[in-house]
Design an enzyme around this catalytic site. Sequence first.
Site, PDB file in Angstrom:
ATOM      1  N   ASP A 370     -65.822 -97.454 -96.854  1.00 35.64           N
ATOM      2  CA  ASP A 370     -67.034 -98.153 -96.269  1.00 35.64           C
ATOM      3  C   ASP A 370     -67.348 -97.825 -94.980  1.00 35.64           C
ATOM      4  OD1 ASP A 370     -68.668-100.624 -96.728  1.00 35.64           O
ATOM      5  OD2 ASP A 370     -67.127-101.555 -95.448  1.00 35.64           O
ATOM      6  N   ASP A 710     -63.719-103.642 -96.602  1.00 38.28           N
ATOM      7  CA  ASP A 710     -62.924-104.759 -95.565  1.00 38.28           C
ATOM      8  C   ASP A 710     -63.739-106.040 -96.181  1.00 38.28           C
ATOM      9  OD1 ASP A 710     -65.652-104.310 -94.661  1.00 38.28           O
ATOM     10  OD2 ASP A 710     -65.158-104.270 -92.644  1.00 38.28           O
ATOM     11  N   ASP A 714     -66.343-105.308-101.145  1.00 39.98           N
ATOM     12  CA  ASP A 714     -65.369-104.044-101.673  1.00 39.98           C
ATOM     13  C   ASP A 714     -64.457-104.495-102.587  1.00 39.98           C
ATOM     14  OD1 ASP A 714     -66.784-102.458 -99.789  1.00 39.98           O
ATOM     15  OD2 ASP A 714     -65.668-103.399 -98.006  1.00 39.98           O
TER      16      ASP A 714
END
EC number: 7.2.2.13
Length: 784
Positions: A370, A710, A714
């Site tokens: 990410d 986070d 996700d």
Amino acid sequence: MGKSRGDKYRDATDGKAKGKKGEKDLSELKQELSMDEHSISLDELYARLGTNPDTGLTSEQAKTRLDRDGPNALTPPKTTPEWVKFCKNMFGGFSLLLWIGAVLCFIAHSILASVQETPVNDNLYLGIVLAAVVIITGCFSYYQESKSSKIMESFAKMVPQYACVIRGGQKIDAPAEALVVGDIIDVKFGDRVPADIRVIQSSSFKVDNSSLTGESEPQTRTADFTNENPLETKNLAFFSTNAVEGTCHGIVVATGDRTVMGRIANLASGLEMGSTPIAREITHFIHIITGVAVFLGVSFFIIAFILGYYWLEAVIFLIGIIVANVPEGLLATVTVCLTLTAKRMASKNCLVKNLEAVETLGSTSTICSDKTGTLTQNRMTVAHMWFDNKIFEADTSDDQSSATYNKSSGTWEALSRIAMLCNRAEFKTGEDSKPVLKRECNGDASESALLKCVELSIGGVTKYRSDNPKIAEIPFNSTNKYQVSVHTTNDGDERYLSVMKGAPERILDRCSTILIDGQELHMDEAWRESFNNAYLELGGIGERVLGFCDFRLPADQFPRGFKFDVDEGNFPLEGMRFVGLMSMIDPPRAAVPDAVSKCRSAGIKVVMVTGDHPITAKAIAKGVGIISDGNKTVEDIAAERGVPVNQVNPREASACVVHGSDLRDMTPAQIDEILENHAEIVFARTSPQQKLIIVEGFQRMGAIVAVTGDGVNDSPALKKADIGVAMGITGSDVSKQAADMILLDDNFASIVTGVEEGRIIFDNLKKSIAYTLTSNIPEITPFL
């Protein structure tokens, strides 16, 4: 008869109808979100949900709906009972082979005991030792894993929430769990949005969607329908996102598991965990060992029989050979190896929840990372400034040693004055002792970035503001796209100073002059051209650009004590003096570029998967080395040749940036083609479901995938990956629950440490297995 929603809901949560139904539910959750509550007119929505916009629902209606739909809360994922976990550690995989060995020893002993008067107790002792080895290592593994999951429980902070809801014409504070579809509610800054709501009216309302979409900027929410995609439209606010500014009046359109957040949570908890590479290897090894043992045992049993041994002796012989082949030391070795590494990793800020994950990280071949908060600092910072017709790099070091601009320039003084005064952000109390960049601020992320920039460069912002007090202010709103304040100044000039900042094109339209090298010049086409070039250059590298201008109000029309009326706008907002631009970005973490190049040299492909905009994503990817210096995307090649993008063969580009809206229309085969043919990939504007599809795509190609993230968005990908890595500081509880490993310092570079440790372990285990197998030979030899 058709089922009511309540019946359907109960069916969905009924545990009995599993199997095919579970698969169907999952594939439904994997689909992109489709809803029309944001696109139909409000009157149509009130009629559909049977509610009154002024008086809300009656208490009876609310109670009926609550009974039908269930409480407005996420169904907790099914937990494995502790005794099942314990039994898995005690009887799973390799332990089973040792148990069989122990049982065979006891059988052999009892056979001998029944035949001989004074039997030899060797088999009895061996059985006891084997059983002891299994029990001790089983308890040890169980203790390790339960200790990690206890840490998980301490992460979960369940905050009891209340929502301001209109029931029967009265405003009441009700627990968020009691909200139902059709409720009319008020949300103000500082609240968590208690359900998925459609905005009816709002005032400067902004929500932090970072846990859902990965955008680090607070998003404005209004009553306007702006996009077919529910995640992009401005008139929906989502369950459990935080309101950071303004107020909003809205209608609840989804509650509990049917919210966007609920769908993601259910998708994450419904995904099956695959077995880890080490578990697969050990299972394969057990099959071979068992095969060899049984084959040798049976062969010797037959030979013994042919040679005329008594059948009982031949059976003892068979059991002896099978037990001799069982590598009893291996289980203890593997457990100790993994545990020691997990301990070592914990000291390097990697908390391992699942012991086998340690080794999986070592065999990883692709990392899908990410962007926000993992590769970047999740903190907007001023990166560049344009004034005096030059672009300057802002200095983000604490001691201001690398500043490239002239701090005594009159234009910089004017620019920094606007940044200080036309700014509502302020440092929190008690933060003075910390370095400026680490200080906590109250206010918008962009304004905090400006505040820190001028505090670093000039200092004493709080005192400067009190010396130049604010007389009037028009706050920023999404229609005007600017913010203005009027101040008295302490520089001896009696006139009021009007300062303005906002979207650069809006600011430029209001200016008739421009400040260059301390001189006020007429704003002509040439200056507009140079402004445009600077704006495009900074915007093109993914930075958020703001324009700044000021104006001294004439003393004859605006004498001291003049009553400014911000609603009427009784002071000029045109004919301003343009001063400059400042641009911000969420900068990459310092250790990331080095970590990415280490991954490259270790043969690991690093891919960025983010919910943020493609331009920003590409800029950060180039900054950290996910897209290397010489490599170009299709868009870069097209721009160089001056041809449309569709005339460039995608195979010519080794890097590519894929937009979520394109990904939505791709077949699995097209996705596979992108993954195979491009060495460097950035996925931008991706939804949670697409993150999952990307991970599945890499797994189809045979890659061992690690996913870092986070946000709640996700979590499905974290769960599906071979190893999910969550962030300990900025990570949401949901993402930590779904992951196998948690980075306590949120630093991507810690993953590289994990990979190194994982590879060491693999080597150590290979040596252990080799040793165990060689020790089997002297055990079998006496039988020969």
